[in-house]
Design a protein around this motif. Structure first.
Motif, mmCIF file in Angstrom:
data_model
loop_
_atom_site.group_PDB
_atom_site.id
_atom_site.type_symbol
_atom_site.label_atom_id
_atom_site.label_comp_id
_atom_site.label_asym_id
_atom_site.label_seq_id
_atom_site.Cartn_x
_atom_site.Cartn_y
_atom_site.Cartn_z
ATOM 1 N N UNK A 185 -90.905 36.207 -1.862
ATOM 2 C CA UNK A 185 -90.780 35.365 -3.064
ATOM 3 C C UNK A 185 -91.634 35.949 -4.188
ATOM 4 N N UNK A 186 -92.898 36.278 -3.847
ATOM 5 C CA UNK A 186 -93.800 36.834 -4.871
ATOM 6 C C UNK A 186 -93.220 38.125 -5.431
ATOM 7 N N UNK A 187 -92.714 38.995 -4.530
ATOM 8 C CA UNK A 187 -92.243 40.318 -4.962
ATOM 9 C C UNK A 187 -91.064 40.202 -5.929
ATOM 10 N N UNK A 188 -90.085 39.359 -5.589
ATOM 11 C CA UNK A 188 -88.916 39.276 -6.472
ATOM 12 C C UNK A 188 -89.275 38.601 -7.804
ATOM 13 N N UNK A 214 -95.313 28.445 1.477
ATOM 14 C CA UNK A 214 -95.136 29.890 1.303
ATOM 15 C C UNK A 214 -94.461 30.179 -0.036
ATOM 16 N N UNK A 215 -93.499 29.333 -0.401
ATOM 17 C CA UNK A 215 -92.825 29.498 -1.693
ATOM 18 C C UNK A 215 -93.796 29.179 -2.835
ATOM 19 N N UNK A 216 -94.577 28.105 -2.652
ATOM 20 C CA UNK A 216 -95.609 27.772 -3.649
ATOM 21 C C UNK A 216 -96.541 28.978 -3.809
ATOM 22 N N UNK A 272 -95.002 31.811 -5.689
ATOM 23 C CA UNK A 272 -94.990 31.527 -7.132
ATOM 24 C C UNK A 272 -96.396 31.718 -7.716
ATOM 25 N N UNK A 273 -97.403 31.179 -7.006
ATOM 26 C CA UNK A 273 -98.772 31.239 -7.542
ATOM 27 C C UNK A 273 -99.316 32.667 -7.578
ATOM 28 N N UNK A 274 -99.083 33.423 -6.471
ATOM 29 C CA UNK A 274 -99.672 34.767 -6.404
ATOM 30 C C UNK A 274 -98.983 35.720 -7.375
ATOM 31 N N UNK A 275 -97.687 35.509 -7.612
ATOM 32 C CA UNK A 275 -97.018 36.396 -8.578
ATOM 33 C C UNK A 275 -97.615 36.159 -9.972
ATOM 34 N N UNK A 276 -97.937 34.907 -10.280
ATOM 35 C CA UNK A 276 -98.582 34.620 -11.568
ATOM 36 C C UNK A 276 -100.005 35.176 -11.583
ATOM 37 N N UNK A 277 -100.729 34.976 -10.468
ATOM 38 C CA UNK A 277 -102.127 35.438 -10.403
ATOM 39 C C UNK A 277 -102.205 36.947 -10.607
ATOM 40 N N UNK A 283 -102.307 35.131 -14.636
ATOM 41 C CA UNK A 283 -102.027 33.777 -15.117
ATOM 42 C C UNK A 283 -102.322 32.750 -14.029
ATOM 43 N N UNK A 284 -102.597 31.503 -14.432
ATOM 44 C CA UNK A 284 -102.832 30.464 -13.435
ATOM 45 C C UNK A 284 -101.697 29.448 -13.472
ATOM 46 N N UNK A 285 -101.680 28.564 -12.479
ATOM 47 C CA UNK A 285 -100.669 27.514 -12.411
ATOM 48 C C UNK A 285 -101.382 26.177 -12.244
ATOM 49 N N UNK A 286 -100.682 25.061 -12.394
ATOM 50 C CA UNK A 286 -101.359 23.760 -12.304
ATOM 51 C C UNK A 286 -102.026 23.537 -10.941
ATOM 52 N N UNK A 287 -101.597 24.289 -9.925
ATOM 53 C CA UNK A 287 -102.127 24.050 -8.574
ATOM 54 C C UNK A 287 -103.213 25.053 -8.191
ATOM 55 N N UNK A 288 -103.577 25.969 -9.121
ATOM 56 C CA UNK A 288 -104.503 27.059 -8.793
ATOM 57 C C UNK A 288 -105.831 26.552 -8.237
#
Ligand SMILES: Cc1cc2nc3c(=O)[nH]c(=O)nc-3n(C[C@H](O)[C@H](O)[C@H](O)COP(=O)(O)OP(=O)(O)OC[C@H]3O[C@@H](n4cnc5c(N)ncnc54)[C@H](O)[C@@H]3O)c2cc1C
Ligand code: FES
Length: 519
Positions: free
Chosen positions: A41-44, A360-362, A365-370, A374-379
């Motif tokens: 998920x992170x890679x794509x 894992x999907x969360x 999403x979070x690690x691709x932003x990191x 960038x951060x996310x609301x759940x960081x």
């Protein structure tokens, strides 16, 4: 009774072409270690944001836990909302519900590109006894407070009596390997790579970061995402905050089928149930019977219990598939996702419990932003370096007591069997010329000797009869019959030992250095 496939339904029904191992050095923006749902998920996501990415997977994509899941997609996380609210507060409970919902929506969006039988279904968390049912009324209240639209009901469409349940609409199920296969086809190209059979043995933080494979080949990148399900390169910090359990699944035909839905009970040990349709009709999947990895004397027993459960509750003896996998439980009930301790550019994700399709999907999403700064609301909530122990401190200490107990106890234990006692297909830690060896007798009767010392932190492995693997009781490391790594935290195989040791004094101890390096 028909032939039982001793393999995961998902891996058996979603084959795809092999990708080559990495043969020469590569430089990319981001290296992703591990090709499960988190890493893929992170890679794509990164590729779609214009970054160059290389996924390095030691087996094949999905052959870790993503291929051994039961693939329920739900906001009903294993840690109850009542507990999350009391341990982390109201806002945290709301964020857990929100992030789980976002993950299901993400999978739904991608399932339009990667057909995988995604289907919205209701979920029930049900109790068979009145006391547990009363507890569920409180859980309904806490879930609703967290923005999860649950309601209490006594109507559950199962073929046996139920005292009460939490019901939640608009949850989902899918075929995880068909989903991953779609991502795996999409990823390579445009400066992005997917390498299989490429085992990472070292990760070095820096500018750039360096990632070294067992073959000696290196990758360099601005950031590294370690999505190996366990923290394989974090020797001192994260593995003390998680514990590995094996969980078991059987898939039966000819059962009294409940309507499509996700069903979780509140029993101990617990059970989780869903349907899956294939070209031959409906299969009923029932999972559960968890135990700590490496701490079950006979791994046939959990399967026998599940089979009995399916016969008694759903009236079927026709088991088509059975498999098991690893569940990583976090000390405080929430996953660890984010920057690795003492690292600038290395990020990790672990501790998803039985919710790793969504968490894992969360994490993807979070690690691709990191990785893009960038951060996310759940960081902050899922921060990997947090030391939130609260009521969980006692549980965490109990989990970690396994390490010294097994490190010392298993080394001092004297085996009562020798290699001559092993039947074809069997393994055990036995005495060979006064030395303790982990010996596997293959189907032709040839004996294969290994050091029983786990290459992570030196505990002794135990034989897993059903899966023909060597499992470590300390942090859940697993090796195949020939000693190759199946599950981290170890990254190096068990050392081979000749079967012709000279007779002498009993050797009960061997030194082993931790081998996964993160610097
Ligand atoms: C029986 C069972 C039932 C479950 N049911 C559910 C469910 O219904 N719903 C739900 O949400 N979750 C469920 N889970 C949990 C979920 O399946 C996992 O949490 C999730 O698949 C983890 O995904 P991942 O990508 O993080 O890890 P994985 O899928 O394990 O991927 C990690 C990858 O890293 C690779 N790797 C490891 N070390 C190295 C290395 N040194 N070098 C290179 N590669 C490496 C591994 O080979 C592996 O492929 C279940 C799990 C099990 C076992
Ligand atoms: S997994 Fe840690 S010592 Fe074996």
């Amino acid at each position: 009774m028909r032939h039982i496939h001793n393999e995961s339904l998902w891996l058996a029904t979603a084959q795809r072409p092999h990708q080559s191992p990495l043969a020469h050095s590569v430089e990319v923006d981001v290296v992703v270690v591990g090709g499960g749902i988190t890493g893929m998920t992170a890679a794509l996501l990164l590729k779609r944001r214009g970054a160059t990415v290389a996924v390095v997977e030691m087996q094949r994509v999905g052959y870790g836990e993503t291929g051994h899941t039961s693939a329920h997609l739900t906001e009903l996380v294993d840690s109850r909302y009542v507990d999350i609210e009391s341990d982390f507060g109201h806002d945290a409970a709301r964020l857990v519900g929100e992030s789980s919902r976002a993950a299901i929506e993400h999978i739904e969006r991608w399932s339009r590109e990667f057909p995988c039988g995604f289907e919205r279904v209701p979920a029930w968390l049900y109790a068979e006894g009145d006391e547990d049912a009363h507890g569920l009324e409180r859980e309904v209240e806490a879930a609703r407070g967290a923005g999860v639209a649950a309601r209490f009901t006594r109507e559950v469409p199962l073929p046996f009596p139920v005292a009460g349940a939490l019901r939640l609409e608009h949850q989902a199920q899918f075929h995880p390997m068909k989903y991953l296969r779609g991502i795996a086809r999409e990823l390579p190209g445009g400066g992005c790579h997917l390498f299989e059979e490429s085992r990472v043995v070292e990760v070095h933080d820096g500018e750039p970061c360096r990632v070294k494979l067992a073959s000696g080949v290196e990758l360099t990148a601005r950031s590294v995402l370690v999505t190996a399900n366990v923290p394989v390169f974090n020797l001192l910090a994260l593995h003390t905050k998680i514990a590995a359990y094996r969980s078991y699944v059987v898939a039966a035909r000819g059962a009294k089928m409940p309507p499509p839905g996700l069903y979780f009970d509140t029993a101990d040990p617990y059970h989780y149930t869903r349907r899956h349709e294939d070209e031959r009709g409906a299969l009923l999947l029932v999972g559960g019977e968890d135990h700590k990895t490496g701490q079950c004397d006979d791994t046939e027993v959990p399967f026998t219990h599940l089979q009995r459960y399916v016969i008694e509750r759903f009236g079927s003896e026709d088991i088509a598939y059975r498999w098991s996998g690893q569940i990583i439980k976090p000390a405080d009930g929430l996953p660890y996702i984010g920057r690795n301790s003492a690292s600038d550019n290395v990020f990790v994700a672990t501790g998803f419990s039985g919710n790793g399709m969504t968490f894992g999907t969360v994490a993807g999403m979070m690690l691709s932003e990191a990785a893009l700064g960038r951060s996310m609301p759940w960081t902050d909530l899922y921060e990997a370096t947090r030391m939130k122990v609260l009521g969980a401190v006692k549980d965490m200490l109990v989990e970690n007591v396994d390490y010294p107990v097994h490190l010392i106890g298993d080394r001092l234990a004297v085996p009562d069997r020798t290699a001559d006692d092993l039947a074809p297909g069997e393994g055990d830690v036995v005495l060979v010329g006064g030395r303790k060896l982990a010996v596997y007798c293959d189907e032709r009767g040839t004996l294969h000797g290994l050091s029983p010392v786990c290459t992570h932190m030196g505990c002794h492995v135990a034989w897993n009869t059903t899966e023909r693997s060597w499992d470590c009781p300390c942090h859940g490391g697993r090796f195949d019959a020939m000693g190759q790594v199946l599950n981290g935290p170890p990254v190096q195989p068990l050392e081979a030992r000749p079967m012709t040791e000279p007779t002498g004094a009993l050797v009960v101890d061997e030194n082993a250095e931790p081998t996964g390096a993160l610097t």
